[in-house]
Design a protein around this motif. Sequence first.
Motif, PDB file in Angstrom:
ATOM      1  N   LYS A   1      -5.014   9.451  -7.204  1.00  0.00           N
ATOM      2  CA  LYS A   1      -4.059   8.605  -7.927  1.00  0.00           C
ATOM      3  C   LYS A   1      -2.757   8.524  -7.132  1.00  0.00           C
ATOM      4  O   LYS A   1      -2.519   9.301  -6.219  1.00  0.00           O
ATOM      5  N   SER A   2      -1.902   7.588  -7.515  1.00  0.00           N
ATOM      6  CA  SER A   2      -0.765   7.215  -6.664  1.00  0.00           C
ATOM      7  C   SER A   2       0.421   8.180  -6.704  1.00  0.00           C
ATOM      8  O   SER A   2       1.350   8.046  -5.919  1.00  0.00           O
ATOM      9  N   GLY A   3       0.420   9.157  -7.614  1.00  0.00           N
ATOM     10  CA  GLY A   3       1.576  10.034  -7.756  1.00  0.00           C
ATOM     11  C   GLY A   3       1.985  10.736  -6.472  1.00  0.00           C
ATOM     12  O   GLY A   3       3.177  10.825  -6.155  1.00  0.00           O
TER      13      GLY A   3
ATOM     14  N   PRO B   1      -4.444  15.471  -7.205  1.00  0.00           N
ATOM     15  CA  PRO B   1      -4.313  14.008  -7.213  1.00  0.00           C
ATOM     16  C   PRO B   1      -5.517  13.248  -7.775  1.00  0.00           C
ATOM     17  O   PRO B   1      -5.405  12.053  -8.031  1.00  0.00           O
TER      18      PRO B   1
ATOM     19  N   PHE C   1       1.653   9.755  -3.431  1.00  0.00           N
ATOM     20  CA  PHE C   1       2.313   8.777  -2.553  1.00  0.00           C
ATOM     21  C   PHE C   1       3.774   8.605  -2.951  1.00  0.00           C
ATOM     22  O   PHE C   1       4.676   8.630  -2.103  1.00  0.00           O
ATOM     23  N   HIS C   2       4.035   8.418  -4.233  1.00  0.00           N
ATOM     24  CA  HIS C   2       5.411   8.202  -4.698  1.00  0.00           C
ATOM     25  C   HIS C   2       6.281   9.433  -4.464  1.00  0.00           C
ATOM     26  O   HIS C   2       7.460   9.301  -4.103  1.00  0.00           O
TER      27      HIS C   2
ATOM     28  N   ASP D   1       1.001   1.991   4.111  1.00  0.00           N
ATOM     29  CA  ASP D   1       0.426   1.422   2.902  1.00  0.00           C
ATOM     30  C   ASP D   1      -0.044   2.537   1.958  1.00  0.00           C
ATOM     31  O   ASP D   1      -0.576   3.561   2.418  1.00  0.00           O
ATOM     32  N   LYS D   2       0.139   2.337   0.671  1.00  0.00           N
ATOM     33  CA  LYS D   2      -0.206   3.367  -0.311  1.00  0.00           C
ATOM     34  C   LYS D   2      -1.682   3.752  -0.240  1.00  0.00           C
ATOM     35  O   LYS D   2      -2.031   4.941  -0.224  1.00  0.00           O
ATOM     36  N   ALA D   3      -2.558   2.764  -0.183  1.00  0.00           N
ATOM     37  CA  ALA D   3      -3.999   3.046  -0.165  1.00  0.00           C
ATOM     38  C   ALA D   3      -4.390   3.815   1.096  1.00  0.00           C
ATOM     39  O   ALA D   3      -5.227   4.734   1.039  1.00  0.00           O
TER      40      ALA D   3
ATOM     41  N   GLN E   1       7.143   9.517  -0.768  1.00  0.00           N
ATOM     42  CA  GLN E   1       8.124   8.494  -0.414  1.00  0.00           C
ATOM     43  C   GLN E   1       9.527   8.886  -0.865  1.00  0.00           C
ATOM     44  O   GLN E   1      10.503   8.677  -0.145  1.00  0.00           O
TER      45      GLN E   1
ATOM     46  N   LEU F   1      -3.150   7.489   0.687  1.00  0.00           N
ATOM     47  CA  LEU F   1      -3.962   8.250  -0.264  1.00  0.00           C
ATOM     48  C   LEU F   1      -5.335   8.576   0.306  1.00  0.00           C
ATOM     49  O   LEU F   1      -5.874   9.667   0.063  1.00  0.00           O
ATOM     50  N   GLN F   2      -5.893   7.667   1.086  1.00  0.00           N
ATOM     51  CA  GLN F   2      -7.175   7.958   1.726  1.00  0.00           C
ATOM     52  C   GLN F   2      -7.017   9.062   2.768  1.00  0.00           C
ATOM     53  O   GLN F   2      -7.858   9.962   2.883  1.00  0.00           O
TER      54      GLN F   2
END
Length: 199
Positions: free
Chosen positions: A128-130, A114, A132-133, A182-184, A136, A187-188
Amino acid sequence: MISRLLAALSKALIGAYPRWIGSQPEPRQRIYFANHASHLDTVALWSALPPFLRRRTRPVAARDYWGGGGLKGLIAGPGLNVVLIDRQREQADADPLKPLYDALAAGESLILFPEGTRNPEPAMLPFKSGLFHLAQRHPHVELIPVYLDNARRSMPKGSLLPVPLICTVRFGAPLVALPGEDKAVFLQRARDAVQALAP
């Protein structure tokens, strides 16, 4: 044949010894997500899996680097059966994650880095956000944090040949995506889960 050769070379050069901490090598659909410091990371993590998991686990790699011919193409294609993604979108509305969604929909597991690029520093880059998506869209897929120990020194960025050092692949406990998270924050948490496996 090429897959077996890659696994044998990885074991001979860097060990790629697995340590399962909080999870076990089970026949479940998973996304293994790890720190990224070396060209050897993909092969090391993949080789640390037992053969029955390797057959259904596909690394994710950038098409612009691994999608050509020659040795890299041989490793990426017949060797590792990678899922290639486009880092540069040719069409504005194209979803670069679609090949990953398709692989997960087909029941395959993935190996993902990531950070998005190799990082020579001990502290990881932001994720990076991948991831997370993917979490989901495919909540049934187990998320396994992985820390690759010593790969940075085995073949650091810019190196052409590996240094024979022992690399340990540490598999952590599954990370659970929380409803409405939340996405952030997610990811954290994911980054912290990988970092927590560092020796």
